[in-house]
Scaffold this motif. Structure first.
Motif, PDB file in Angstrom:
ATOM      1  N   THR A  18       0.803  -1.228   0.000  1.00 27.77           N
ATOM      2  CA  THR A  18       0.000   0.000   0.000  1.00 27.77           C
ATOM      3  C   THR A  18       0.837   1.281   0.000  1.00 27.77           C
ATOM      4  O   THR A  18       0.355   2.333   0.382  1.00 27.77           O
ATOM      5  N   TRP A  19       2.096   1.203  -0.398  1.00 25.31           N
ATOM      6  CA  TRP A  19       2.855   2.442  -0.576  1.00 25.31           C
ATOM      7  C   TRP A  19       2.301   3.204  -1.779  1.00 25.31           C
ATOM      8  O   TRP A  19       1.716   2.589  -2.695  1.00 25.31           O
ATOM      9  N   CYS A  20       2.530   4.506  -1.827  1.00 24.36           N
ATOM     10  CA  CYS A  20       2.076   5.294  -2.973  1.00 24.36           C
ATOM     11  C   CYS A  20       2.848   4.859  -4.209  1.00 24.36           C
ATOM     12  O   CYS A  20       4.037   4.529  -4.117  1.00 24.36           O
ATOM     13  N   PRO A  21       2.187   4.902  -5.361  1.00 16.52           N
ATOM     14  CA  PRO A  21       2.917   4.578  -6.586  1.00 16.52           C
ATOM     15  C   PRO A  21       4.137   5.503  -6.704  1.00 16.52           C
ATOM     16  O   PRO A  21       4.028   6.702  -6.445  1.00 16.52           O
ATOM     17  N   GLY A  22       5.285   4.932  -7.022  1.00 13.85           N
ATOM     18  CA  GLY A  22       6.489   5.741  -7.193  1.00 13.85           C
ATOM     19  C   GLY A  22       7.315   5.884  -5.929  1.00 13.85           C
ATOM     20  O   GLY A  22       8.435   6.398  -5.958  1.00 13.85           O
ATOM     21  N   CYS A  23       6.803   5.446  -4.816  1.00 16.13           N
ATOM     22  CA  CYS A  23       7.546   5.531  -3.551  1.00 16.13           C
ATOM     23  C   CYS A  23       8.868   4.757  -3.670  1.00 16.13           C
ATOM     24  O   CYS A  23       8.903   3.646  -4.202  1.00 16.13           O
ATOM     25  N   GLY A  24       9.933   5.327  -3.151  1.00 12.05           N
ATOM     26  CA  GLY A  24      11.241   4.703  -3.234  1.00 12.05           C
ATOM     27  C   GLY A  24      11.338   3.374  -2.502  1.00 12.05           C
ATOM     28  O   GLY A  24      12.208   2.546  -2.795  1.00 12.05           O
ATOM     29  N   GLY A  53       6.360   3.909  10.337  1.00  6.88           N
ATOM     30  CA  GLY A  53       6.447   4.899   9.271  1.00  6.88           C
ATOM     31  C   GLY A  53       6.007   4.192   8.004  1.00  6.88           C
ATOM     32  O   GLY A  53       5.724   2.985   8.032  1.00  6.88           O
ATOM     33  N   CYS A  54       5.975   4.913   6.899  1.00  4.10           N
ATOM     34  CA  CYS A  54       5.667   4.227   5.635  1.00  4.10           C
ATOM     35  C   CYS A  54       6.696   3.123   5.436  1.00  4.10           C
ATOM     36  O   CYS A  54       6.371   1.973   5.125  1.00  4.10           O
ATOM     37  N   SER A  55       7.967   3.478   5.630  1.00  2.00           N
ATOM     38  CA  SER A  55       9.064   2.534   5.484  1.00  2.00           C
ATOM     39  C   SER A  55       8.904   1.324   6.400  1.00  2.00           C
ATOM     40  O   SER A  55       9.234   0.198   6.040  1.00  2.00           O
ATOM     41  N   ASP A 123      15.791   6.659   3.772  1.00  5.80           N
ATOM     42  CA  ASP A 123      15.920   8.073   4.121  1.00  5.80           C
ATOM     43  C   ASP A 123      15.267   8.927   3.038  1.00  5.80           C
ATOM     44  O   ASP A 123      15.792   9.045   1.930  1.00  5.80           O
ATOM     45  N   ASN A 124      14.103   9.498   3.386  1.00  5.46           N
ATOM     46  CA  ASN A 124      13.430  10.376   2.417  1.00  5.46           C
ATOM     47  C   ASN A 124      13.405  11.822   2.903  1.00  5.46           C
ATOM     48  O   ASN A 124      12.736  12.673   2.336  1.00  5.46           O
ATOM     49  N   GLY A 125      14.100  12.079   4.009  1.00  7.43           N
ATOM     50  CA  GLY A 125      14.209  13.455   4.501  1.00  7.43           C
ATOM     51  C   GLY A 125      12.894  14.052   4.959  1.00  7.43           C
ATOM     52  O   GLY A 125      12.757  15.272   5.043  1.00  7.43           O
ATOM     53  N   TYR A 127       8.977  13.080   7.330  1.00  8.17           N
ATOM     54  CA  TYR A 127       8.071  12.151   8.002  1.00  8.17           C
ATOM     55  C   TYR A 127       6.929  11.866   7.034  1.00  8.17           C
ATOM     56  O   TYR A 127       5.940  12.591   6.993  1.00  8.17           O
ATOM     57  N   GLY A 128       7.090  10.830   6.243  1.00  4.37           N
ATOM     58  CA  GLY A 128       6.099  10.533   5.216  1.00  4.37           C
ATOM     59  C   GLY A 128       4.774  10.102   5.816  1.00  4.37           C
ATOM     60  O   GLY A 128       3.713  10.649   5.491  1.00  4.37           O
ATOM     61  N   ASN A 129       4.851   9.187   6.724  1.00  7.76           N
ATOM     62  CA  ASN A 129       3.642   8.551   7.249  1.00  7.76           C
ATOM     63  C   ASN A 129       2.719   9.510   7.984  1.00  7.76           C
ATOM     64  O   ASN A 129       1.517   9.345   7.985  1.00  7.76           O
ATOM     65  N   PRO A 202      13.143   8.222  -2.188  1.00  9.40           N
ATOM     66  CA  PRO A 202      12.266   9.388  -2.268  1.00  9.40           C
ATOM     67  C   PRO A 202      10.822   9.149  -1.833  1.00  9.40           C
ATOM     68  O   PRO A 202      10.233   8.115  -2.123  1.00  9.40           O
ATOM     69  N   CYS A 203      10.307  10.153  -1.144  1.00 10.14           N
ATOM     70  CA  CYS A 203       8.871  10.225  -0.870  1.00 10.14           C
ATOM     71  C   CYS A 203       8.313  11.143  -1.945  1.00 10.14           C
ATOM     72  O   CYS A 203       8.553  12.354  -1.929  1.00 10.14           O
ATOM     73  N   VAL A 204       7.575  10.552  -2.874  1.00  9.31           N
ATOM     74  CA  VAL A 204       7.133  11.327  -4.036  1.00  9.31           C
ATOM     75  C   VAL A 204       5.920  12.195  -3.715  1.00  9.31           C
ATOM     76  O   VAL A 204       5.471  12.983  -4.538  1.00  9.31           O
ATOM     77  N   VAL A 205       5.400  12.045  -2.535  1.00  9.36           N
ATOM     78  CA  VAL A 205       4.212  12.821  -2.162  1.00  9.36           C
ATOM     79  C   VAL A 205       4.575  14.040  -1.314  1.00  9.36           C
ATOM     80  O   VAL A 205       4.117  15.143  -1.567  1.00  9.36           O
ATOM     81  N   PHE A 206       5.442  13.833  -0.293  1.00  7.17           N
ATOM     82  CA  PHE A 206       5.677  14.923   0.655  1.00  7.17           C
ATOM     83  C   PHE A 206       7.043  15.594   0.545  1.00  7.17           C
ATOM     84  O   PHE A 206       7.288  16.582   1.216  1.00  7.17           O
ATOM     85  N   ASN A 207       7.937  15.020  -0.206  1.00  7.31           N
ATOM     86  CA  ASN A 207       9.232  15.681  -0.356  1.00  7.31           C
ATOM     87  C   ASN A 207       9.635  15.681  -1.828  1.00  7.31           C
ATOM     88  O   ASN A 207      10.593  15.017  -2.234  1.00  7.31           O
TER      89      ASN A 207
HETATM   90  S1  SF4 Z   1       3.828   9.091   1.652  1.00  4.89           S
HETATM   91 FE1  SF4 Z   1       5.858   9.122   0.758  1.00  4.89          FE
HETATM   92  S2  SF4 Z   1       7.022   7.677   1.946  1.00  4.89           S
HETATM   93 FE2  SF4 Z   1       4.881   7.261   2.336  1.00  4.89          FE
HETATM   94  S3  SF4 Z   1       4.315   5.702   0.867  1.00  4.89           S
HETATM   95 FE3  SF4 Z   1       3.808   7.637  -0.032  1.00  4.89          FE
HETATM   96  S4  SF4 Z   1       5.609   8.139  -1.190  1.00  4.89           S
HETATM   97 FE4  SF4 Z   1       6.241   6.563   0.189  1.00  4.89          FE
END
Ligand code: SF4
Ligand SMILES: Cc1ncc(C[n+]2csc(CCOP(=O)(O)OP(=O)(O)O)c2C)c(N)n1
Ligand SMILES: [Mg+2]
Lengths: 279, 558
Positions: A18-24, A53-55, A123-125, A127-129, A202-207
């Motif tokens: 369930t990570w976002c598409p493109g999430c590292g 966390g997402c990770s 490390d996406n720099g 707090y994604g979650n 990379p967090c493609v949504v928040f960073n």
């Molecule tokens: S919010 Fe960012 S870190 Fe979390 S799953 Fe989506 S892309 Fe990945």
């Protein structure tokens, strides 16, 4: 215990991701599984311990044994597994907030204790979650809901921190270069001692500022680990963004297993043993 | 029974002298109990050692006793403290610094050497053969000076010896503390790994296991804090290795996050709280039973737990083994609540009794699968008719699963349909230990028809037990071992013939009493509370109980 040849597929557990598409983090999961398969380690002989966390969700996508712990505590759990079951391959994994924020104290001690575990940090720099707050590795000036005027706290340099704490293996990788990352993880797992692998994921949504293109432009590949302190510090000092195995030294595991485990079941007379210990 | 006290300054080796005396009595087969004024040892200043020695042939060590037969003090501070407790004030001895000690009982002794001289006085009084004393002193303090001091003291003590003798009873005794007992029981319960962080009064466990585990192929790790300790223990337990953690209030507070995690993930773990005076750092060297409500409710969210409270040193050996079995069976945190006095109290008792306690429980891993998996499509949290689910450990093919603090389904996966899992999985996990199968929820001491029942646990138990022994027609004791889930039926039965019930506990709010309230309905209840950190002597305890009862009489009369 390499009874059958394993492939990365054997490490999947069918749980929908369930990570976002493109999430590292997708790439980290895949590279980890490929690395384990390349070493022909059976899934049931691995324990993946993740943080929150997402990770941290990575544990749910691991077809071996997994522990999805609490925020910041993956390293103590992983060390507990390894100290008591040295036969297992133990990997700890989590985010930059998890490992360099709330759990940073454990990193220092895991490094100096040097148990044979591999620590993979996504490390996406950010707090994604929790939806995009500033993290311990967010750069100076980073704007987010918690630092609207720009981050004023110096970012943590995990490579320097782990090394100064005595880590015997320090590497950095990038989700955008899977082949390279797979190899790093395999080396980390093979290293007999504590290994930190910091991964730009990379967090493609928040960073969005630190996305794939950002890293592709900035990273520099390092072929051989530094052989002395000066070189090491030089290589990891910003603005350099080195990827590769950056430091590797051999130190003894501080907890060698001395005797084979004995229990009552194996016929030891525990009571007389205990009597011999008492005045 | 003989009781002796030694009082001096920290740094004078009072503790060592006490240990030598205890060793001699042990070697001669006299069961006994030692008490030390532990706080002053840490703080600097004065320190005291007391020993209560059984008559020949008595198996159970005595409790803490008020009346002192012989005391040796360094200064008047000690005289002030012990004069009121002397059976006969003519048995108070001291250095030349004292003015309150009878003149003929004073002796020349240097500041460093006072302990050896005092040991001589006590040995002379008790009738310990001099060569025995000489040997023991030689082992600890070399030099003629020490022998001379010991001898001078011995002569002085002997002078007041009215026929006391110590003869070898040829029985095999061992001296152990509550912490030692827990360490022994843990090893007997198949614990081979331990993660700890030093804290009074639980460090002894880490120190013991550090010596005792390596020859068995085990090990200890001194970790960076109590969070690391409990999480590492959780990791080891997940991996199938039995372990436990032990700490005291401040450390237990740090472990609380993990308690909830263990509750959610159903990873078995035994957690020991050697309670000391609180709140916060509080009185680190004083006894209290004031974490009980915390232990009962600590942790966010709702989950099952079990709380056991050992009643004496021997009991610790069995209870920790039972706790390890219960944890494996119910797959939830099992908490052992001791208090400081029980944890650090040293008793000398027959090895056969210790051995019996060691062998009294067999290792039972419950539904833990340590070898191969007989089923396909394994689901870690699948329960058949509410029975505890089968738990695999790493290495078992096909048994892989994720232990997740995020709410999960039967496979362990997070983000399930909450509406479904909260009604099924969550409720099973929450209620699985509402009733537990435990054979020893409490011990009844004395006659059922005694009118006054005294309930207590931990260090209080020795006082209750011995008060009942003194006045069996008046009192009976109910020593609680299972505090949660409350063994309502057992308590109700135990109290069935009691007219008056006293709940005795070391806190100011009556925590045990409120925890077991559901078993005390429609009863005349009194609380006996103490919270100054000092363990009662038997006489103090008896007086406190008596005054509660006479206050009650006043009331009913008035
Ligand atoms: S919010 Fe960012 S870190 Fe979390 S799953 Fe989506 S892309 Fe990945
Ligand atoms: C003790 C605790 N504090 C706060 C949280 C809330 N929280 C969940 S994830 C997270 C941050 C995660 O950031 P990071 O470790 O970088 O992981 P990412 O989501 O970026 O992969 C926080 C603060 C929590 N779960 N537990
Ligand atoms: Mg992050």
């Amino acid at each position: 215990m390499a009874d059958t040849v394993v492939t990365a597929k054997d490490y999947m557990n069918g749980n929908p991701i369930t990570w976002c598409p493109g999430c590292g983090d997708f790439s980290v999961l895949k590279c980890m599984h490929r690395a384990l398969a390349s070493l022909n380690i059976q899934p049931e002989d691995t324990v993946l311990v993740s943080g929150i966390g997402c990770s941290g969700k990575i544990g749910h996508y691991h077809g071996g044994y997994a522990i999805h712990g609490t925020h910041g505590r993956s390293l103590p759990i992983a060390q507990g597994v390894k100290a008591s079951r040295p036969d297992l391959t133990v990997i700890a994994a989590g985010g930059d907030g998890d490992g360099y924020g709330i759990g940073v104290g454990h990193l220092v001690h895991a490094a100096r204790r040097n148990l044979n575990i591999t620590y993979v940090v996504m490390d996406n720099g950010v707090y994604g979650n929790t939806k995009g707050q500033t993290s311990p590795t967010s750069p100076l000036g980073y704007q987010s809901s918690t630092t609207p005027f720009g981050n004023a706290d110096l970012p943590i340099n995990p490579l320097l921190l782990a090394w100064a704490s005595g880590a015997s293996f320090v590497a950095q990788g990038f989700s955008g270069d899977a082949k390279h990352l797979e190899n790093l993880i395999a080396q980390g797992v093979q290293h007999e001692g504590f290994s930190l692998i910091n991964i730009f994921s990379p967090c493609v949504v928040f960073n969005k500022a630190q996305g794939y293109d950002f890293y592709r432009q900035k990273i520099n590949y390092i072929e051989t680990p530094a052989s002395n302190a000066q070189d090491y510090v030089g290589v990891i000092t910003p603005p350099s963004m080195p990827v590769g195995v950056l430091w590797k030294s051999y130190q003894k595991d501080s907890l060698p297993a001395k005797e084979p485990r004995q229990s009552k079941a194996e016929g030891t007379d525990i009571a007389s043993y205990l009597r011999s210990k008492l005045a | 029974m003989k009781t002796a006290a030694l009082f001096g300054l920290t740094g004078q080796g009072i503790e060592t002298a006490g240990e030598i005396l205890s060793n001699i009595m042990r070697s001669q087969g006299y069961t006994h109990r030692a008490w030390r004024d532990f706080s002053t040892i840490i703080r600097g200043g004065h320190t005291a050692f007391e020993i209560y020695i059984s008559e020949k042939g008595e198996e159970a060590p005595p409790p803490r006793i008020e009346t002192i037969d012989i005391a040796v003090v360094w200064d008047d501070e000690g005289a002030k403290r012990y004069l009121p407790r002397m059976a006969d004030s003519a048995m108070l001895f001291g250095s030349m610094n004292t003015t309150m000690v009878p003149e003929e009982n004073r002796g020349e002794t240097p500041k460093l050497g006072f302990n050896v001289w005092s040991l001589g006085v006590i040995a002379g009084y008790l009738g310990i053969p001099f060569p025995l004393l000489e040997d023991s002193i030689n082992q600890h303090f070399a030099g003629e000076l020490n022998q001379n001091l010991a001898h001078r003291g011995y002569i002085l003590g002997q002078f007041k010896n009215k026929g006391n003798t110590v003869t070898n009873k040829l029985s095999d005794l061992v001296t152990i503390s509550g912490n030692d007992a827990l360490s022994l029981g843990a090893i007997a319960g198949d614990v081979r790994h331990y993660f700890g962080y030093p804290i009074t009064p639980a460090s002894e466990i880490l120190e013991n296991l550090t010596k005792w585990l390596p020859p068995l192929g085990g090990k200890t790790v001194q970790v960076e804090d109590e969070m690391a300790a409990i999480y590492a223990a959780a990791g080891a337990s997940y991996a199938g290795e039995r372990t436990f953690v032990a700490s005291s209030g401040p450390g237990i507070a740090l472990m609380t996050e993990a308690l909830s995690y263990l509750g959610a993930t159903e990873i078995p773990l035994v957690i020991i709280d050697n309670q000391r005076g609180g709140p916060s750092t509080g009185m680190p060297t004083k006894t209290e039973q004031s974490d009980l409500q915390h232990l009962r409710y600590a942790g966010h969210g709702e989950f099952a737990r079990i709380i056991l409270t050992p009643t004496d040193v021997l009991d610790c050996i069995a209870v920790i083994q039972e706790a390890l079995n219960l944890a494996d069976y119910y797959q939830c945190p099992v908490i052992l609540a001791l208090d400081l006095d029980l944890a650090v109290r040293r008793v000398s008792l027959p090895w056969v009794a210790v051995e019996q306690a060691i062998r009294s429980v067999t290792v039972d891993r419950g539904p833990t699968l340590l070898e191969s998996l007989p089923i396909e499509d394994y689901a870690r949290f699948h329960s058949v008719d509410g029975a505890p689910p089968v738990r695999t450990v790493p290495g078992i093919k096909g048994g892989g699963y994720v232990a997740s603090g995020d709410e999960h389904d039967e496979k362990g996966f997070m983000e399930p349909d909450f509406k479904v899992v909260r009604e099924t999985h969550h409720l099973r996990r929450l209620h699985k230990a509402d009733q537990i199968e435990y054979q020893r929820p409490l011990s009844i001491i004395g006659n059922m028809d005694a009118p006054v029942a005294i309930i207590g646990t931990g260090s209080m138990s020795e006082l209750i037990e011995n008060l009942v022994k003194r006045q069996p027609e008046q009192y009976k004791g109910v020593l609680l071992r299972q505090l949660h889930p409350v063994p309502v039926e057992s308590i109700v039965n135990a109290l069935s013939e009691a007219k008056t019930v006293i709940v005795a506990e070391y806190n100011a709010t009556g925590q045990i009493r409120s925890m077991i309230e559901s078993a005390l309905v429609d009863r005349q209840i009194h609380s006996l509370l103490r919270y100054n950190g000092e363990h009662y002597t038997l006489e103090e305890f008896q007086d406190s109980v008596t005054s509660i009862l006479s206050a009650q009489k006043e009331l009913t009369r008035g």
